[in-house]
Design a protein around this motif. Structure first.
Motif, PDB file in Angstrom:
ATOM      1  N   HIS A 258      -4.364   8.866  -0.981  1.00 60.37           N
ATOM      2  CA  HIS A 258      -5.723   8.363  -1.180  1.00 60.37           C
ATOM      3  C   HIS A 258      -6.142   7.374  -0.096  1.00 60.37           C
ATOM      4  O   HIS A 258      -7.303   6.956  -0.060  1.00 60.37           O
ATOM      5  CB  HIS A 258      -5.827   7.674  -2.546  1.00 60.37           C
ATOM      6  CG  HIS A 258      -5.161   6.337  -2.592  1.00 60.37           C
ATOM      7  ND1 HIS A 258      -3.795   6.192  -2.595  1.00 60.37           N
ATOM      8  CD2 HIS A 258      -5.658   5.078  -2.628  1.00 60.37           C
ATOM      9  CE1 HIS A 258      -3.485   4.904  -2.638  1.00 60.37           C
ATOM     10  NE2 HIS A 258      -4.593   4.204  -2.659  1.00 60.37           N
ATOM     11  N   ILE A 259      -5.227   6.999   0.786  1.00 63.49           N
ATOM     12  CA  ILE A 259      -5.583   6.077   1.870  1.00 63.49           C
ATOM     13  C   ILE A 259      -6.096   6.901   3.041  1.00 63.49           C
ATOM     14  O   ILE A 259      -5.348   7.664   3.663  1.00 63.49           O
ATOM     15  CB  ILE A 259      -4.373   5.209   2.275  1.00 63.49           C
ATOM     16  CG1 ILE A 259      -3.949   4.346   1.080  1.00 63.49           C
ATOM     17  CG2 ILE A 259      -4.725   4.340   3.484  1.00 63.49           C
ATOM     18  CD1 ILE A 259      -2.698   3.541   1.312  1.00 63.49           C
TER      19      ILE A 259
ATOM     20  N   MET B 213      -0.515   1.694   6.944  1.00 67.75           N
ATOM     21  CA  MET B 213      -0.458   3.048   6.383  1.00 67.75           C
ATOM     22  C   MET B 213      -1.218   4.021   7.276  1.00 67.75           C
ATOM     23  O   MET B 213      -0.792   5.165   7.476  1.00 67.75           O
ATOM     24  CB  MET B 213      -1.056   3.066   4.971  1.00 67.75           C
ATOM     25  CG  MET B 213      -0.154   2.534   3.886  1.00 67.75           C
ATOM     26  SD  MET B 213       1.285   3.583   3.520  1.00 67.75           S
ATOM     27  CE  MET B 213       0.514   5.079   2.888  1.00 67.75           C
ATOM     28  N   VAL B 214      -2.355   3.578   7.804  1.00 65.85           N
ATOM     29  CA  VAL B 214      -3.186   4.430   8.663  1.00 65.85           C
ATOM     30  C   VAL B 214      -2.580   4.568  10.057  1.00 65.85           C
ATOM     31  O   VAL B 214      -2.526   5.661  10.626  1.00 65.85           O
ATOM     32  CB  VAL B 214      -4.621   3.861   8.759  1.00 65.85           C
ATOM     33  CG1 VAL B 214      -5.442   4.605   9.816  1.00 65.85           C
ATOM     34  CG2 VAL B 214      -5.315   3.932   7.401  1.00 65.85           C
TER      35      VAL B 214
ATOM     36  N   SER C  39       0.861  -1.175   0.000  1.00 70.08           N
ATOM     37  CA  SER C  39       0.000   0.000   0.000  1.00 70.08           C
ATOM     38  C   SER C  39       0.897   1.224   0.000  1.00 70.08           C
ATOM     39  O   SER C  39       1.910   1.252   0.706  1.00 70.08           O
ATOM     40  CB  SER C  39      -0.900   0.025   1.240  1.00 70.08           C
ATOM     41  OG  SER C  39      -1.774  -1.079   1.249  1.00 70.08           O
ATOM     42  N   GLY C  40       0.552   2.222  -0.811  1.00 69.94           N
ATOM     43  CA  GLY C  40       1.410   3.397  -0.889  1.00 69.94           C
ATOM     44  C   GLY C  40       0.646   4.647  -1.256  1.00 69.94           C
ATOM     45  O   GLY C  40      -0.484   4.588  -1.747  1.00 69.94           O
ATOM     46  N   ASN C  41       1.285   5.791  -1.023  1.00 70.96           N
ATOM     47  CA  ASN C  41       0.639   7.069  -1.318  1.00 70.96           C
ATOM     48  C   ASN C  41       1.300   7.789  -2.478  1.00 70.96           C
ATOM     49  O   ASN C  41       1.086   8.981  -2.683  1.00 70.96           O
ATOM     50  CB  ASN C  41       0.645   7.971  -0.077  1.00 70.96           C
ATOM     51  CG  ASN C  41       2.035   8.455   0.303  1.00 70.96           C
ATOM     52  OD1 ASN C  41       3.018   8.210  -0.406  1.00 70.96           O
ATOM     53  ND2 ASN C  41       2.127   9.151   1.415  1.00 70.96           N
ATOM     54  N   TYR C  42       2.116   7.063  -3.262  1.00 66.53           N
ATOM     55  CA  TYR C  42       2.936   7.725  -4.273  1.00 66.53           C
ATOM     56  C   TYR C  42       2.318   7.693  -5.675  1.00 66.53           C
ATOM     57  O   TYR C  42       2.885   8.243  -6.603  1.00 66.53           O
ATOM     58  CB  TYR C  42       4.342   7.115  -4.313  1.00 66.53           C
ATOM     59  CG  TYR C  42       4.386   5.604  -4.409  1.00 66.53           C
ATOM     60  CD1 TYR C  42       4.441   4.965  -5.632  1.00 66.53           C
ATOM     61  CD2 TYR C  42       4.363   4.823  -3.261  1.00 66.53           C
ATOM     62  CE1 TYR C  42       4.482   3.586  -5.724  1.00 66.53           C
ATOM     63  CE2 TYR C  42       4.410   3.438  -3.338  1.00 66.53           C
ATOM     64  CZ  TYR C  42       4.465   2.826  -4.564  1.00 66.53           C
ATOM     65  OH  TYR C  42       4.498   1.458  -4.647  1.00 66.53           O
TER      66      TYR C  42
END
Length: 302
Positions: free
Chosen positions: A225-226, A259-260, A209-212
């Protein structure tokens, strides 16, 4: 499932390979027809349509998947929550979003999110959503579950080795024809043309899971987007989380949750589950691994 699936298998000839791959595709399609929240005739859609009205009887497979999702919610204190599907889409991770939502908008967006309002009746095999307008969705673990089930089917059919890749959620088994393990590259989120590690896998699963890839920059700050289903705000602090373990479904649940939760709480959680391990990459490019990860990594990736 709104995602690309790549299926790689070892077979004696192309005809056998085509037959088995088609069987894997059929299994993935079967699961989509059970759990899609976008198709109006699926069991999950019927659950959502009957929110606050009545319980909906479902196949045991859907019931058990929901039950496992609620267990992940419990152990992550709500960092993972399949009722996130209820969330109003106030965040748009594209060029159309030019300002922050107001605190009131954020509060309203999560008003009907809450896994404790999902009621399961094991005797009747029913699922009931307490609140009107409430919804559940398996976007966070559905791909991993489908990868696990396709791998299980291939093993049952006698396929000696392969990879089910559900847009980065991978379930692997066996060895390559030359006798070596499958090698999986872990992407450097700051330069997606490079890897931070090449990992050998046997019968394993790996999810990231990533935010990139999906994000927006507002007032100079990076928002991914998470979304934290408790607060309604995007998760911050980590750029990428990769989780390894026996099940792609569970690894998927963990990678989203970490991630959260962030670095400290995320490591504390994963270290309680010795079958799973993780690689965390912070927004600053620092690489952190859980205590039971068995291979070496670079300390910094930027």
């Amino acid at each position: 499932m709104g995602s690309r699936f790549d299926i790689t298998i070892v077979a004696q000839d192309s005809a056998t390979a085509e037959l088995r791959i088609n069987e894997a595709i059929a299994e993935i399609t079967r699961i989509e027809n059970l759990i899609s929240e976008w198709r109006p005739d699926t069991q999950v859609s019927k659950i959502n349509q009957n929110a606050s009205i009545q319980p909906v009887k479902v196949d045991r497979e859907v019931f058990n998947l929901t039950q496992r999702a609620l267990i992940i919610s419990e152990i992550t204190n709500g960092a993972f929550d399949i009722s996130f599907a209820t969330m109003d889409k106030i965040w748009r991770f594209d060029s159309t979003m030019t300002k922050m939502p107001t605190p009131e908008e954020v509060k309203r967006s999560v008003a009907k999110v809450g896994y404790k309002n999902i009621v399961l009746d094991s005797m009747q095999s029913t699922i009931f959503l307490k609140l009107p307008g409430m919804k559940i969705g398996f976007g966070s673990i559905g791909k991993g579950y489908a990868a696990d089930k396709a791998r299980q089917l291939m093993e049952k059919r006698g396929v000696p080795a392969g990879i089910i890749n559900a847009s980065g959620d991978m379930a692997t088994w066996g060895k390559q024809p030359n006798g070596t393990n499958w090698n999986i590259g872990i992407t450097n989120p700051f330069d997606t043309n490079k890897y931070i590690a090449i990992v050998p896998l046997g019968r394993d699963a790996v999810t990231t899971s990533g935010n990139y890839e999906k994000f927006v920059v507002l007032n100079g700050k990076h928002y991914s987007h998470i979304i934290n289903p408790v607060t309604g705000y995007p998760a911050t602090g980590l750029t990428s989380v990769t989780v390894f373990g026996p099940s792609a479904e569970m690894a998927n649940g963990f990678s989203t949750s970490l991630m959260v939760l962030g670095k400290k709480a995320g490591l504390k959680l994963i270290n309680k589950h010795p079958d799973y391990s993780c690689i965390l990459i912070t927004d600053k490019g620092k690489v952190i691994k859980s205590k039971n990860l068995k291979f070496k990594l670079a300390k910094q990736v930027q």
